[in-house]
Design a protein around this motif. Structure first.
Motif: not given
Length: 105
Positions: A8-15
């Motif tokens: 998800s975009d959210f998970a990519e931001q966390r990465l």
């Protein structure tokens, strides 16, 4: 049928946040190694998508979330057999208060 892992975009931001943290507090090498490890961890789900336990903090959601651990990180995911995907919704540092997990899902 082999499932595809998507982020998800959210998970990519966390990465991105995790990479930046290790880049600023350790080194490029450490940041890269941690990121690659997290990115590779969900490959174990491709053939066995339900090996992760249900996420206790998100049981009240319509979508059923499970998690996979990599070092101190929980990779929160859902399985969509119909569309052939495992969606990584969040990468959560387990050293943080679990009540913060509702922050973006």
């Amino acid at each position: 049928m082999e499932l595809e892992v998507i982020w998800s975009d959210f998970a990519e931001q966390r990465l991105d946040d995790i990479f930046e943290y290790y880049l600023n507090n350790a080194s490029f090498s450490v940041a890269r190694k941690r990121l690659v490890g997290i990115l590779n961890a969900p490959q174990s789900l491709v053939r066995s998508p339900f090996i992760g336990q249900e996420e206790e903090w998100l049981k009240d959601r319509e979508i059923k979330y499970r998690y996979l651990l990599f070092k101190s990180y929980k990779l929160i995911y859902s399985v969509d057999i119909e569309n052939g995907v495992i969606k990584i919704a969040d990468v959560f540092d387990t050293r943080i208060n679990p009540s913060e997990m509702n922050r973006g899902l």
